[in-house]
Design a protein around this motif. Structure first.
Motif, PDB file in Angstrom:
ATOM      1  N   LYS A 179       0.831  -1.206   0.000  1.00 47.42           N
ATOM      2  CA  LYS A 179       0.000   0.000   0.000  1.00 47.42           C
ATOM      3  C   LYS A 179       0.866   1.257   0.000  1.00 47.42           C
ATOM      4  CE  LYS A 179      -3.931  -2.157   2.344  1.00 47.42           C
ATOM      5  NZ  LYS A 179      -4.768  -2.165   3.566  1.00 47.42           N
ATOM      6  N   ARG A 180       1.998   1.206   0.711  1.00 48.61           N
ATOM      7  CA  ARG A 180       2.907   2.351   0.704  1.00 48.61           C
ATOM      8  C   ARG A 180       3.454   2.611  -0.695  1.00 48.61           C
ATOM      9  NH1 ARG A 180       7.541   1.862   4.943  1.00 48.61           N
ATOM     10  NH2 ARG A 180       8.185   3.653   3.688  1.00 48.61           N
ATOM     11  N   VAL A 181       3.814   1.528  -1.397  1.00 47.25           N
ATOM     12  CA  VAL A 181       4.313   1.690  -2.766  1.00 47.25           C
ATOM     13  C   VAL A 181       3.225   2.291  -3.652  1.00 47.25           C
ATOM     14  CG1 VAL A 181       5.204   0.468  -4.773  1.00 47.25           C
ATOM     15  CG2 VAL A 181       5.971  -0.190  -2.503  1.00 47.25           C
ATOM     16  N   GLU A 182       1.998   1.823  -3.478  1.00 46.56           N
ATOM     17  CA  GLU A 182       0.903   2.356  -4.290  1.00 46.56           C
ATOM     18  C   GLU A 182       0.685   3.839  -3.999  1.00 46.56           C
ATOM     19  OE1 GLU A 182      -2.263  -0.208  -3.206  1.00 46.56           O
ATOM     20  OE2 GLU A 182      -1.721  -1.790  -4.625  1.00 46.56           O
ATOM     21  N   ARG A 183       0.734   4.220  -2.704  1.00 51.40           N
ATOM     22  CA  ARG A 183       0.567   5.643  -2.374  1.00 51.40           C
ATOM     23  C   ARG A 183       1.727   6.477  -2.925  1.00 51.40           C
ATOM     24  NH1 ARG A 183      -1.356   3.515   2.727  1.00 51.40           N
ATOM     25  NH2 ARG A 183       0.755   3.722   3.566  1.00 51.40           N
ATOM     26  N   ALA A 184       2.953   5.948  -2.803  1.00 48.40           N
ATOM     27  CA  ALA A 184       4.105   6.674  -3.338  1.00 48.40           C
ATOM     28  C   ALA A 184       3.999   6.819  -4.848  1.00 48.40           C
ATOM     29  CB  ALA A 184       5.396   5.946  -2.955  1.00 48.40           C
ATOM     30  N   LEU A 185       3.507   5.778  -5.511  1.00 49.08           N
ATOM     31  CA  LEU A 185       3.343   5.845  -6.965  1.00 49.08           C
ATOM     32  C   LEU A 185       2.318   6.905  -7.347  1.00 49.08           C
ATOM     33  CD1 LEU A 185       4.352   4.498  -9.546  1.00 49.08           C
ATOM     34  CD2 LEU A 185       2.484   2.854  -9.347  1.00 49.08           C
ATOM     35  N   VAL A 186       1.265   7.004  -6.559  1.00 47.62           N
ATOM     36  CA  VAL A 186       0.263   8.043  -6.822  1.00 47.62           C
ATOM     37  C   VAL A 186       0.861   9.428  -6.604  1.00 47.62           C
ATOM     38  CG1 VAL A 186      -1.933   8.998  -6.023  1.00 47.62           C
ATOM     39  CG2 VAL A 186      -1.677   6.534  -6.312  1.00 47.62           C
ATOM     40  N   GLU A 187       1.686   9.574  -5.565  1.00 43.84           N
ATOM     41  CA  GLU A 187       2.315  10.870  -5.295  1.00 43.84           C
ATOM     42  C   GLU A 187       3.237  11.295  -6.430  1.00 43.84           C
ATOM     43  OE1 GLU A 187       1.840  13.065  -2.966  1.00 43.84           O
ATOM     44  OE2 GLU A 187       0.245  11.869  -2.069  1.00 43.84           O
ATOM     45  N   THR A 188       3.946  10.342  -7.029  1.00 42.91           N
ATOM     46  CA  THR A 188       4.841  10.708  -8.122  1.00 42.91           C
ATOM     47  C   THR A 188       4.070  11.201  -9.343  1.00 42.91           C
ATOM     48  OG1 THR A 188       4.847   8.398  -8.909  1.00 42.91           O
ATOM     49  CG2 THR A 188       6.592   9.062  -7.375  1.00 42.91           C
ATOM     50  N   GLU A 189       2.823  10.771  -9.486  1.00 38.81           N
ATOM     51  CA  GLU A 189       2.021  11.261 -10.600  1.00 38.81           C
ATOM     52  C   GLU A 189       1.817  12.763 -10.492  1.00 38.81           C
ATOM     53  OE1 GLU A 189       0.994   9.856 -13.282  1.00 38.81           O
ATOM     54  OE2 GLU A 189       1.783   7.862 -12.806  1.00 38.81           O
ATOM     55  N   GLY A 190       1.600  13.260  -9.266  1.00 37.30           N
ATOM     56  CA  GLY A 190       1.453  14.700  -9.074  1.00 37.30           C
ATOM     57  C   GLY A 190       2.723  15.450  -9.420  1.00 37.30           C
ATOM     58  N   VAL A 330      13.120   4.966  -0.236  1.00 34.89           N
ATOM     59  CA  VAL A 330      13.999   6.024   0.270  1.00 34.89           C
ATOM     60  C   VAL A 330      14.883   6.569  -0.855  1.00 34.89           C
ATOM     61  CG1 VAL A 330      15.885   6.519   1.864  1.00 34.89           C
ATOM     62  CG2 VAL A 330      13.966   5.112   2.618  1.00 34.89           C
ATOM     63  N   VAL A 331      15.447   5.648  -1.667  1.00 34.61           N
ATOM     64  CA  VAL A 331      16.345   6.073  -2.752  1.00 34.61           C
ATOM     65  C   VAL A 331      15.580   6.902  -3.787  1.00 34.61           C
ATOM     66  CG1 VAL A 331      17.741   5.248  -4.674  1.00 34.61           C
ATOM     67  CG2 VAL A 331      17.974   4.187  -2.431  1.00 34.61           C
ATOM     68  N   THR A 332      14.417   6.406  -4.201  1.00 40.48           N
ATOM     69  CA  THR A 332      13.643   7.141  -5.206  1.00 40.48           C
ATOM     70  C   THR A 332      13.177   8.490  -4.674  1.00 40.48           C
ATOM     71  OG1 THR A 332      11.670   5.903  -4.495  1.00 40.48           O
ATOM     72  CG2 THR A 332      12.874   5.078  -6.419  1.00 40.48           C
ATOM     73  N   ALA A 333      12.773   8.530  -3.404  1.00 40.09           N
ATOM     74  CA  ALA A 333      12.359   9.810  -2.820  1.00 40.09           C
ATOM     75  C   ALA A 333      13.518  10.796  -2.808  1.00 40.09           C
ATOM     76  CB  ALA A 333      11.821   9.582  -1.411  1.00 40.09           C
ATOM     77  N   ASN A 334      14.702  10.317  -2.443  1.00 45.62           N
ATOM     78  CA  ASN A 334      15.873  11.210  -2.444  1.00 45.62           C
ATOM     79  C   ASN A 334      16.214  11.669  -3.864  1.00 45.62           C
ATOM     80  OD1 ASN A 334      16.171  11.039   0.331  1.00 45.62           O
ATOM     81  ND2 ASN A 334      17.538   9.260   0.216  1.00 45.62           N
ATOM     82  N   PRO A 483       5.098  17.382  -2.856  1.00 40.92           N
ATOM     83  CA  PRO A 483       4.953  16.634  -1.590  1.00 40.92           C
ATOM     84  C   PRO A 483       6.272  16.506  -0.858  1.00 40.92           C
ATOM     85  CG  PRO A 483       4.891  15.155  -3.476  1.00 40.92           C
ATOM     86  CD  PRO A 483       4.851  16.547  -4.022  1.00 40.92           C
ATOM     87  N   ASN A 484       6.133  16.308   0.453  1.00 42.27           N
ATOM     88  CA  ASN A 484       7.354  16.155   1.266  1.00 42.27           C
ATOM     89  C   ASN A 484       7.882  14.739   1.160  1.00 42.27           C
ATOM     90  OD1 ASN A 484       5.626  14.655   2.839  1.00 42.27           O
ATOM     91  ND2 ASN A 484       5.291  16.275   4.335  1.00 42.27           N
ATOM     92  N   THR A 485       9.010  14.520   1.849  1.00 40.98           N
ATOM     93  CA  THR A 485       9.680  13.221   1.757  1.00 40.98           C
ATOM     94  C   THR A 485       8.842  12.093   2.321  1.00 40.98           C
ATOM     95  OG1 THR A 485      11.769  14.404   1.967  1.00 40.98           O
ATOM     96  CG2 THR A 485      11.835  12.016   2.288  1.00 40.98           C
ATOM     97  N   LEU A 486       8.092  12.358   3.388  1.00 40.34           N
ATOM     98  CA  LEU A 486       7.264  11.313   4.001  1.00 40.34           C
ATOM     99  C   LEU A 486       6.219  10.797   3.029  1.00 40.34           C
ATOM    100  CD1 LEU A 486       6.723  12.671   7.628  1.00 40.34           C
ATOM    101  CD2 LEU A 486       8.230  10.830   6.888  1.00 40.34           C
ATOM    102  N   ARG A 487       5.638  11.700   2.270  1.00 42.40           N
ATOM    103  CA  ARG A 487       4.625  11.259   1.303  1.00 42.40           C
ATOM    104  C   ARG A 487       5.260  10.533   0.133  1.00 42.40           C
ATOM    105  NH1 ARG A 487       0.391  15.962   0.099  1.00 42.40           N
ATOM    106  NH2 ARG A 487      -0.623  14.164  -0.860  1.00 42.40           N
ATOM    107  N   LEU A 488       6.517  10.911  -0.199  1.00 42.17           N
ATOM    108  CA  LEU A 488       7.192  10.214  -1.303  1.00 42.17           C
ATOM    109  C   LEU A 488       7.533   8.778  -0.952  1.00 42.17           C
ATOM    110  CD1 LEU A 488       9.568  12.921  -2.775  1.00 42.17           C
ATOM    111  CD2 LEU A 488       7.557  11.925  -3.831  1.00 42.17           C
ATOM    112  N   VAL A 489       7.725   8.468   0.347  1.00 41.96           N
ATOM    113  CA  VAL A 489       8.031   7.095   0.748  1.00 41.96           C
ATOM    114  C   VAL A 489       6.792   6.310   1.112  1.00 41.96           C
ATOM    115  CG1 VAL A 489      10.364   7.656   1.516  1.00 41.96           C
ATOM    116  CG2 VAL A 489       8.479   7.827   3.143  1.00 41.96           C
ATOM    117  N   GLY A 490       5.607   6.894   0.852  1.00 44.81           N
ATOM    118  CA  GLY A 490       4.372   6.131   1.000  1.00 44.81           C
ATOM    119  C   GLY A 490       3.606   6.361   2.273  1.00 44.81           C
TER     120      GLY A 490
END
Length: 492
Positions: A179-190, A330-334, A483-490
């Protein structure tokens, strides 16, 4: 001698054959030996449902070998010879020794039969006790084996339950990570949409500002980085889905094995508590010849152990996948955050450059405006000066024209000072007017150049203002919502 009609004559006449090993039933002699051997009392009734007819037939044989018996003479009772009462007519059949020996033989046979019966009774009692002990021992051994089997089932049930609990926890953890990966994937769309819209907005720049600058390079790099991160997220998401399927398959096998173990435990525990006095026991003829087993103890234990090992392997793979996903997030968010900052820095630098250029244009635009006013004043002065020279020119030319009408000799030509003065005046005035008109044209050309420069500066100022509005207001305005880093990691 014996009395006439005694049945012993038949016994003496026909001695009994050698006693066979077949003995009469003990129950038939129970009354003769009652309470004689109390220390060999039987624990079970030895009454038999049959009676050896041989013994009784032998004992009830009718003497047929007497010399004068009717049956020996082949006569039926109705044709028997008349009994002769005269003793002298009879002859002696046996001697007293024969009689004593026959009696002694009967005694010995009776004693032998009694000893055989006693030995049989003792052997039977001992055999029954031995068989009872053997059956009890065998039954106790079977009960012990059933108890060990129940303990083994309980052990494997506990191991399966422990592994199922671990697998359920791991599956839940992996589900949360998915679910975290799915949320992070949605955040990257923005973020991707923001970067793409920035590129589209920057396509609306005009003129010379429509350049492939560092901002555009960083935005395109940001789009590529986001696409790369999304691709990695999708790959790990597919792995998580496949691993969840493997986890559920392993858990299903464990639950199925646990269900079988519970059924087997209930059956074996029931068998373990069965006793000779229990209800529900009965005969099942031929059940011992039925072998419905499909495993041996080794394969039985190995089957459950393999299921547990498979589950442990899947749990280990799931835990490793969770660690990989955590690291990937973490790597992708950074990466996205760093590229976002690089693009922002490029935007800031470009906005600063554009604002500086706009300020310089505004400064340069003020100078042409002042020069434009002064040039217009000069042009007006030149025009006024040209207009002011027309009257003197008219006067000089009128003078020359009037003097051409002088009569005869008065039309003096040559080097007349008057004519030369007037001609020089006309040429001078005309040269002055030509010079002033030339300067007027130059001033007008300069004014047109100033107008063109002013238009160019104003156009460039509009371009810079438009570029500044796009970069500062539209692009940076959108990028403030990153979005901030927390949202990028899901995390929500």
């Amino acid at each position: 001698m014996e009395l006439v009609g005694s049945t012993l004559t038949a016994t003496f006449a026909h001695p009994r054959p050698t006693p066979s090993n077949f003995l009469p039933a003990i129950s038939t002699m129970a009354s003769s030996y009652k309470n004689r051997f109390p220390h060999y009392a039987l624990t079970h009734s030895l009454s038999l449902p049959w009676r050896p007819s041989t013994y009784y037939k032998v004992a009830a044989i009718t003497p047929t070998l007497a010399p004068f018996s009717k049956s020996s003479q082949g006569l039926t009772p109705s044709h028997a010879l008349p009994f002769v009462s005269n003793r002298t007519a009879l002859f002696t059949r046996y001697t007293p020794d024969d009689w004593y020996r026959a009696t002694l033989t009967n005694y010995k046979e009776s004693e032998a039969s009694r000893h055989n019966a006693e030995r049989l009774r003792v052997d039977t009692s001992r055999l029954i006790q031995e068989k009872d002990q053997q059956i009890r021992k065998t039954q106790n051994e079977s009960t012990k084996n059933l108890g060990e089997r129940v303990n083994d089932i309980v052990f494997w049930k506990s191991e399966i339950n422990h592994e199922i609990d671990g697998m359920i926890g791991e599956t839940n953890a992996l589900t949360d990570m998915k679910k975290r990966v799915e949320r992070a994937l949605v955040e990257t769309e923005g973020q991707l949409q923001v970067a793409q819209e920035c590129l589209l907005h920057r396509e609306k720049r005009m003129g010379i500002d429509l350049v492939h600058d560092d901002v555009e390079k960083q935005l395109m790099t940001e789009v590529d980085v986001i696409h790369s991160c999304q691709e990695r997220m999708r790959r790990h998401l597919d792995k998580a889905i496949a691993q969840l399927a493997s986890n559920r398959a392993a858990q299903h096998e464990l639950e199925k094995d646990l269900s079988d173990k519970q059924t087997a435990h209930r059956i074996d525990d029931k068998c373990h508590h069965l006793r000779n006095t229990s209800d529900g026991i009965g005969y099942y003829r031929g059940v011992e010849r039925v072998d419905a087993t499909i495993s041996v103890p080794d394969s039985w234990a190995k089957f459950t152990d393999d299921n547990i090992l498979r589950s442990q392997s899947e749990r280990a793979a799931s835990a490793k996948l969770r660690d990989d996903i955590e690291t990937m997030l973490v790597v992708t968010a950074n990466e996205m955050w760093n590229q976002f900052n690089k693009a922002n820095v490029a935007f800031t630098n470009r906005i600063s450059e554009t604002a500086d250029a706009k300020n310089k244009i505004q400064t340069y635009l003020a100078k042409p405006l002042q020069e434009f006013l002064e040039t217009e004043m000069s042009i007006e002065a030149f025009r006024k000066a040209v207009r002011s020279k027309s009257s003197p020119l008219k006067v000089a030319q009128t003078r020359l024209d009037e003097r051409t009408r002088s009569p005869n000799i008065d039309l003096c030509r040559g080097l007349s000072p008057v004519r030369l003065g007037l001609v020089n005046e006309v040429y001078e005035i005309d040269d002055t007017i030509q010079g002033l008109q030339q300067r007027l044209r130059e001033a007008e050309d300069t004014l047109q150049a100033l107008v063109h420069t002013k238009a160019n500066l104003e156009h460039d100022l509009a371009i810079k203002a438009n570029s500044l509005f796009i970069d500062q207001e539209k692009c940076m305005g959108m990028r403030k919502t990153f979005p901030n880093t927390l949202r990028l990691v899901g995390y929500t």
